[in-house]
Design an enzyme around this catalytic site. Structure first.
Site, PDB file in Angstrom:
ATOM      1  N   GLY A 271      -0.955  17.090   1.897  1.00 19.74           N
ATOM      2  CA  GLY A 271      -1.717  15.845   2.058  1.00 19.74           C
ATOM      3  C   GLY A 271      -2.911  16.158   2.946  1.00 19.74           C
TER       4      GLY A 271
ATOM      5  NE  ARG B 291       2.830   0.140   7.881  1.00 24.63           N
ATOM      6  CZ  ARG B 291       3.225  -0.520   8.951  1.00 24.63           C
ATOM      7  NH1 ARG B 291       3.726  -1.735   8.825  1.00 24.63           N
ATOM      8  NH2 ARG B 291       3.117   0.011  10.145  1.00 24.63           N
TER       9      ARG B 291
ATOM     10  CB  SER C 213       5.425  10.744   3.545  1.00 23.46           C
ATOM     11  OG  SER C 213       4.671  11.921   3.386  1.00 23.46           O
ATOM     12  CG  ASN C 214       5.758   5.544   7.192  1.00 32.51           C
ATOM     13  OD1 ASN C 214       6.783   5.787   7.801  1.00 32.51           O
ATOM     14  ND2 ASN C 214       4.600   5.291   7.785  1.00 32.51           N
TER      15      ASN C 214
ATOM     16  CG  ASN D 110       4.547   7.149  -0.071  1.00 29.90           C
ATOM     17  OD1 ASN D 110       3.648   7.256  -0.902  1.00 29.90           O
ATOM     18  ND2 ASN D 110       4.330   6.702   1.142  1.00 29.90           N
TER      19      ASN D 110
ATOM     20  CG  HIS E 146       8.410   5.073  11.885  1.00 30.41           C
ATOM     21  ND1 HIS E 146       7.904   4.834  13.146  1.00 30.41           N
ATOM     22  CD2 HIS E 146       7.329   5.258  11.089  1.00 30.41           C
ATOM     23  CE1 HIS E 146       6.581   4.871  13.093  1.00 30.41           C
ATOM     24  NE2 HIS E 146       6.204   5.109  11.863  1.00 30.41           N
TER      25      HIS E 146
ATOM     26  CG  ASP F 114      -4.774  15.680  -1.155  1.00 29.59           C
ATOM     27  OD1 ASP F 114      -4.531  15.096  -0.087  1.00 29.59           O
ATOM     28  OD2 ASP F 114      -4.937  15.067  -2.239  1.00 29.59           O
TER      29      ASP F 114
ATOM     30  NE  ARG G 184       5.904   2.453   9.980  1.00 24.50           N
ATOM     31  CZ  ARG G 184       5.897   1.606  11.003  1.00 24.50           C
ATOM     32  NH1 ARG G 184       6.717   0.569  11.028  1.00 24.50           N
ATOM     33  NH2 ARG G 184       5.055   1.782  12.008  1.00 24.50           N
TER      34      ARG G 184
ATOM     35  N   GLY H  70      -5.279  13.883   3.622  1.00 24.45           N
ATOM     36  CA  GLY H  70      -5.861  12.577   3.953  1.00 24.45           C
ATOM     37  C   GLY H  70      -6.058  12.464   5.458  1.00 24.45           C
TER      38      GLY H  70
HETATM   39  N1  LIG Z   1       5.792   8.772  10.416  1.00 23.57           N
HETATM   40  C1  LIG Z   1       4.805   8.139  10.995  1.00 23.57           C
HETATM   41  O1  LIG Z   1       4.904   7.760  12.140  1.00 23.57           O
HETATM   42  C2  LIG Z   1       3.528   7.907  10.235  1.00 23.57           C
HETATM   43  C3  LIG Z   1       2.348   7.576  10.926  1.00 23.57           C
HETATM   44  C4  LIG Z   1       1.173   7.414  10.187  1.00 23.57           C
HETATM   45  C5  LIG Z   1       1.178   7.539   8.796  1.00 23.57           C
HETATM   46  N2  LIG Z   1       2.350   7.826   8.186  1.00 23.57           N
HETATM   47  C6  LIG Z   1       2.410   7.975   6.720  1.00 23.57           C
HETATM   48  O2  LIG Z   1       1.791   9.222   6.366  1.00 23.57           O
HETATM   49  C7  LIG Z   1       1.327   9.116   5.010  1.00 23.57           C
HETATM   50  C8  LIG Z   1      -0.131   9.587   4.932  1.00 23.57           C
HETATM   51  O3  LIG Z   1      -0.964   8.692   5.635  1.00 23.57           O
HETATM   52  P1  LIG Z   1      -2.551   8.907   5.614  1.00 23.57           P
HETATM   53  O4  LIG Z   1      -3.122   7.899   6.517  1.00 23.57           O
HETATM   54  O5  LIG Z   1      -2.882  10.339   5.800  1.00 23.57           O
HETATM   55  O6  LIG Z   1      -2.860   8.511   4.089  1.00 23.57           O
HETATM   56  P2  LIG Z   1      -4.121   8.986   3.215  1.00 23.57           P
HETATM   57  O7  LIG Z   1      -4.171   8.093   2.047  1.00 23.57           O
HETATM   58  O8  LIG Z   1      -5.315   9.135   4.084  1.00 23.57           O
HETATM   59  O9  LIG Z   1      -3.704  10.462   2.731  1.00 23.57           O
HETATM   60  C9  LIG Z   1      -2.654  10.734   1.873  1.00 23.57           C
HETATM   61  C10 LIG Z   1      -3.037  11.950   1.056  1.00 23.57           C
HETATM   62  O10 LIG Z   1      -1.903  12.348   0.261  1.00 23.57           O
HETATM   63  C11 LIG Z   1      -2.443  12.883  -0.934  1.00 23.57           C
HETATM   64  N3  LIG Z   1      -1.412  13.010  -1.965  1.00 23.57           N
HETATM   65  C12 LIG Z   1      -0.900  12.059  -2.803  1.00 23.57           C
HETATM   66  N4  LIG Z   1       0.018  12.615  -3.610  1.00 23.57           N
HETATM   67  C13 LIG Z   1       0.111  13.917  -3.283  1.00 23.57           C
HETATM   68  C14 LIG Z   1       0.898  15.010  -3.749  1.00 23.57           C
HETATM   69  N5  LIG Z   1       1.799  14.861  -4.727  1.00 23.57           N
HETATM   70  N6  LIG Z   1       0.703  16.237  -3.189  1.00 23.57           N
HETATM   71  C15 LIG Z   1      -0.208  16.414  -2.203  1.00 23.57           C
HETATM   72  N7  LIG Z   1      -0.968  15.414  -1.706  1.00 23.57           N
HETATM   73  C16 LIG Z   1      -0.808  14.194  -2.237  1.00 23.57           C
HETATM   74  C17 LIG Z   1      -3.561  11.920  -1.296  1.00 23.57           C
HETATM   75  O11 LIG Z   1      -4.450  12.473  -2.231  1.00 23.57           O
HETATM   76  C18 LIG Z   1      -4.186  11.684   0.074  1.00 23.57           C
HETATM   77  O12 LIG Z   1      -5.245  12.596   0.337  1.00 23.57           O
HETATM   78  C19 LIG Z   1       1.554   7.656   4.594  1.00 23.57           C
HETATM   79  O13 LIG Z   1       2.748   7.555   3.856  1.00 23.57           O
HETATM   80  C20 LIG Z   1       1.684   6.941   5.918  1.00 23.57           C
HETATM   81  O14 LIG Z   1       2.405   5.734   5.815  1.00 23.57           O
HETATM   82  C21 LIG Z   1       3.506   8.015   8.870  1.00 23.57           C
END
Ligand SMILES: NC(=O)c1ccc[n+]([C@@H]2O[C@H](COP(=O)([O-])OP(=O)(O)OC[C@H]3O[C@@H](n4cnc5c(N)ncnc54)[C@H](O)[C@@H]3O)[C@@H](O)[C@H]2O)c1
Length: 312
Positions: A9, A83, A120-121, A96, A176, A34, A89, A11
């Site tokens: 990922g 989100r 990931s959530n 996810n 979480h 990604d 979540r 992102g």
């Molecule tokens: N655990 C925690 O405390 C916590 C905190 C913040 C965010 N998160 C979670 O982390 C995740 C990412 O958040 P973000 O803000 O970076 O989102 P984002 O949308 O900015 O990035 C997610 C990335 O994942 C990529 N992606 C999608 N499918 C994929 C795959 N099969 N293989 C590789 N990459 C793939 C997308 O292209 C994107 O670039 C979310 O699920 C979010 O809820 C968790």
């Protein structure tokens, strides 16, 4: 320093994590994967070009495949959707789960000895999906949530007390989500029990704000969720593992009877070292905290069951 850390990922959370991993010199190679063509390559190159300024020698590589990730020591999974305002979540569950399952299968194939940190959530359920897909032992699949939730709690306490964030020792356990369990009985300020310094109403308000900490950021951003503190939290776990620090951090771990719970991932105090999860520390809880932890476990089992129905 290890050889290769992969961040899946590219992102907000993933790219910030990769940059922090490199700046902390945790690995010789940092690979960002990604599905979107060009994004990991472009961000990885941009990050590598900061190396001469920041003074790190890690080579950062962006890719859409897994060949470059082969033999990774550590994989941090941040792939998935985040989100938007009004979403919980658990609303991310089906999408996810499919993504994390596919990622887990690739990791199993290309980096069978890796330690996995899931971000990931919905976090606790995605840890379960990653464990099933990789088939890795519980020592090598951990989830990041507690370090972030605890950081939020510590930041709010430091603000209320007008003291350094470094002097707040605390631990937030449980899932979480809204049912997370900040342990007031173990919250101290340089060893002073926090209840001697703040009244109950202030503490209650801080606990409520901590529980809604993620939603507070989503409400501001509108188009995504938090990533600066989440990436710091994931990298703190990675650092403890890479440098075999034996730090005790609240992480989502697969429970096998600890705290009277089993067959789920839940946030508990974990000792992290070179083998990943070295030990789960069982602390005494007050009766109220125990009830809250059980409630939190029930809240994690719900989406686990929903997922089982979805995939049946
Ligand atoms: N655990 C925690 O405390 C916590 C905190 C913040 C965010 N998160 C979670 O982390 C995740 C990412 O958040 P973000 O803000 O970076 O989102 P984002 O949308 O900015 O990035 C997610 C990335 O994942 C990529 N992606 C999608 N499918 C994929 C795959 N099969 N293989 C590789 N990459 C793939 C997308 O292209 C994107 O670039 C979310 O699920 C979010 O809820 C968790």
């Amino acid at each position: 320093m290890v050889n290769t850390i992969t961040v899946v990922g590219a992102g907000n959370v993933g790219a910030t994590t990769a940059q922090r991993v490199a700046e902390k010199r945790l690995a010789r190679r940092v690979v960002m994967v990604d599905v979107v063509p060009g994004i990991p390559q472009g961000k990885g190159l941009d990050q590598y070009e900061s190396a001469p300024i920041e003074g790190f020698d890690s080579r950062i590589v962006g890719t859409n495949g897994y060949e470059e990730t082969e033999g990774s020591d550590l994989v941090i999974i941040t792939a998935g959707i985040a989100r938007k305002p009004g979403m919980s979540r658990d609303d991310l569950l089906a999408t996810n789960a499919g993504i994390v399952r596919a990622v887990g299968e690739q990791i199993r194939r290309t980096s069978p000895e890796a330690i996995v940190i899931v971000v990931s959530n919905p976090l606790d359920v995605m840890c379960y999906v990653a464990r099933e897909a990789t088939g890795f032992p519980r020592a090598r699949v951990l989830g990041m949530a507690g370090v972030l939730d605890t950081a939020r709690y510590r930041a709010f306490l430091a603000e209320a007390l007008d003291v350094s964030v470094l002097d707040i020792q605390a631990m937030v356990l449980g899932g979480h989500g809204d049912t997370m369990v900040p342990l007031l009985s173990y919250t101290t300020v340089s060893g002073i029990p926090v209840r001697q310094l703040l009244d109950q109403a202030t503490l209650d308000a801080i606990v409520t704000r901590t529980r809604g900490g993620g939603a507070e950021i989503v409400a501001h951003l509108k188009t995504g969720s938090a990533y600066y503190a989440p990436s710091s939290a994931a990298v703190q776990m990675a650092e403890a593992i890479v440098f075999d620090q034996r730090r005790i951090l609240p992480c989502a771990a697969w429970l096998e009877g600890e705290y009277g719970l089993r067959d789920l991932f839940l946030g508990v105090p974990c000792k992290l070292g070179r083998h990943g999860l070295e030990q789960i520390i069982e602390v005494e809880l007050t009766p109220a905290e125990r009830v809250e932890l059980e409630k939190s476990a029930a809240a994690v089992r719900e989406p686990m069951q929903a997922l089982a129905t979805l995939t049946r």
